[in-house]
Write a protein that holds these residues in place. Structure first.
Motif, short mmCIF file in Angstrom:
data_model
loop_
_atom_site.label_atom_id
_atom_site.label_comp_id
_atom_site.label_asym_id
_atom_site.label_seq_id
_atom_site.Cartn_x
_atom_site.Cartn_y
_atom_site.Cartn_z
N TYR A 1 1.66 -12.22 1.80
CA TYR A 1 0.80 -11.17 2.35
C TYR A 1 0.06 -11.78 3.54
O TYR A 1 -0.48 -12.88 3.44
CB TYR A 1 -0.14 -10.73 1.24
CG TYR A 1 -1.35 -9.94 1.64
CD1 TYR A 1 -1.24 -8.69 2.24
CD2 TYR A 1 -2.63 -10.43 1.35
CE1 TYR A 1 -2.38 -7.95 2.56
CE2 TYR A 1 -3.76 -9.71 1.67
CZ TYR A 1 -3.63 -8.47 2.28
OH TYR A 1 -4.76 -7.76 2.60
N GLU B 1 0.82 -1.21 0.00
CA GLU B 1 0.00 0.00 0.00
C GLU B 1 0.85 1.26 0.00
O GLU B 1 0.48 2.28 -0.60
CB GLU B 1 -0.90 -0.03 1.24
CG GLU B 1 -1.87 1.12 1.37
CD GLU B 1 -2.70 1.02 2.64
OE1 GLU B 1 -3.92 1.24 2.57
OE2 GLU B 1 -2.12 0.72 3.71
N HIS C 1 -8.73 -12.68 5.01
CA HIS C 1 -10.00 -12.14 4.52
C HIS C 1 -11.10 -13.20 4.61
O HIS C 1 -10.83 -14.39 4.77
CB HIS C 1 -9.82 -11.69 3.06
CG HIS C 1 -8.83 -10.58 2.90
ND1 HIS C 1 -9.18 -9.29 2.55
CD2 HIS C 1 -7.47 -10.56 3.05
CE1 HIS C 1 -8.11 -8.52 2.49
NE2 HIS C 1 -7.04 -9.28 2.79
N GLU D 1 -11.57 -7.92 5.11
CA GLU D 1 -10.57 -8.30 6.11
C GLU D 1 -11.23 -8.80 7.39
O GLU D 1 -12.17 -8.21 7.89
CB GLU D 1 -9.68 -7.10 6.45
CG GLU D 1 -8.70 -6.72 5.36
CD GLU D 1 -7.79 -5.58 5.81
OE1 GLU D 1 -7.76 -5.26 7.00
OE2 GLU D 1 -7.10 -5.02 4.95
N TYR E 1 -5.28 -10.44 10.99
CA TYR E 1 -3.96 -10.52 10.38
C TYR E 1 -2.98 -11.17 11.36
O TYR E 1 -3.15 -11.14 12.57
CB TYR E 1 -3.45 -9.15 9.94
CG TYR E 1 -3.38 -8.09 11.02
CD1 TYR E 1 -2.23 -7.93 11.81
CD2 TYR E 1 -4.44 -7.23 11.24
CE1 TYR E 1 -2.16 -6.95 12.79
CE2 TYR E 1 -4.39 -6.24 12.22
CZ TYR E 1 -3.23 -6.11 12.99
OH TYR E 1 -3.17 -5.14 13.96
N ARG F 1 -2.57 -10.61 5.66
CA ARG F 1 -3.92 -10.30 6.13
C ARG F 1 -4.87 -11.42 5.72
O ARG F 1 -4.71 -12.03 4.67
CB ARG F 1 -4.37 -8.94 5.62
CG ARG F 1 -3.57 -7.83 6.31
CD ARG F 1 -4.10 -6.45 6.15
NE ARG F 1 -3.34 -5.58 7.07
CZ ARG F 1 -3.84 -4.98 8.13
NH1 ARG F 1 -5.12 -5.14 8.43
NH2 ARG F 1 -3.09 -4.24 8.91
N ARG G 1 -1.13 -3.67 4.24
CA ARG G 1 -2.20 -3.87 3.26
C ARG G 1 -1.60 -3.77 1.86
O ARG G 1 -0.48 -3.27 1.69
CB ARG G 1 -3.29 -2.82 3.45
CG ARG G 1 -4.13 -3.03 4.71
CD ARG G 1 -5.28 -2.04 4.76
NE ARG G 1 -6.24 -2.39 5.79
CZ ARG G 1 -6.21 -1.94 7.03
NH1 ARG G 1 -5.25 -1.09 7.40
NH2 ARG G 1 -7.12 -2.32 7.92
#
Length: 265
Positions: free
Chosen positions: A138, A50, A142, A219, A222, A140, A66
């Protein structure tokens, strides 16, 4: 002898306070100088983050980053169940009378994974997926479906490694480690998202504020450093994609199969 030594060292290092020390360093300003080296060492695609690397103040902030909007495409078909994470599949198959068979040579019962929850009965002959997140991934987590969050549970436990060594040589790691479980009810059945802590994971954190409803791809939580997600699908509600098997790499939002309500009955 070597295996015994490694196992003994892992047992000694599985204490939460040791993982906590690692976590504290990763959250400290002094860890910032390791971000670019960490990204390079693990081949992390910094261009997907991000923010530019220079804008992350700690290693932990970068690790829990993110992604830029549009970096992952979420399959929004009404009957799809999608991957909640970027991960390697390390276990997949039908649950047989409450038992997950042969995850890296070990069997697990649904009862132990779900900490003897009354909801265990929903998954006795369902389907499971074990999704391993390496440091490259990554981190996170979801929602794999759209629906109502009917329960959340935190289960205290150890912090054994959930990599290949840990799953093969430590006793039933997935059901002994710390876990956060989110149960999501949809019109097509219930799904349990089990987030499993691991060595050097100082915590698993929910994304706030907590909600009663979730949309596919939204989300949930995490990890702070690599770990594993176990997905359980209720009896008779899920047909996996034809190539879903251990060794396959998946990305968040990717369709894992059809989730359409008692389709196997």
């Amino acid at each position: 002898m070597t295996k015994w030594l490694l196992r003994s060292m892992t047992e000694l290092s599985s204490r939460k306070w040791i993982s906590g020390l690692t976590g504290k360093f990763a959250q400290s300003p002094s860890s910032r100088r390791f971000i670019s080296r960490f990204a390079a060492a693990y081949g992390i695609k910094a261009e997907e983050a991000e923010k530019p690397l220079s804008e992350y103040s700690t290693l932990n902030e970068f690790f829990t980053r993110r992604l830029k909007p549009g970096s992952r495409e979420v399959d929004l078909a009404a009957d799809s169940l999608v991957s909640p994470v970027d991960a390697l599949i390390t276990g997949a198959g039908h649950i047989r009378e409450g038992t997950i068979l042969n995850v890296k040579g070990q069997d697990y019962t649904i009862e132990e994974l779900l900490n003897r929850s009354p909801r265990t009965a929903n998954y006795m002959n369902g389907f499971y997926l074990v999704l391993y997140l390496s440091p490259t991934d990554y981190h996170r987590i979801h929602s794999p479906v759209s629906g109502r969050i009917v329960e959340r549970e935190h289960i205290a436990g150890k912090v054994y490694p959930v990599n290949d060594f840990g799953l093969r040589h430590m006793r039933r790691v997935l059901s002994r480690n710390e876990r956060l479980i989110t149960y999501i009810r949809t019109e097509n059945g219930e799904t349990a998202v089990i987030k499993v802590g691991a060595m050097n994971v100082s915590s698993i954190r929910y994304v706030l504020p907590l909600k009663e409803e979730t949309a596919k791809g939204e989300e949930l939580a995490y990890f702070e450093f690599g770990s594993t997600v176990v997905l359980l699908m209720e009896d008779g509600t899920f047909i996996p994609r034809g190539d879903i098997m251990p060794g396959v790499k998946v990305r968040m939002g990717e369709r894992l199969g059809t989730h359409a309500g008692k389709i196997l009955q």
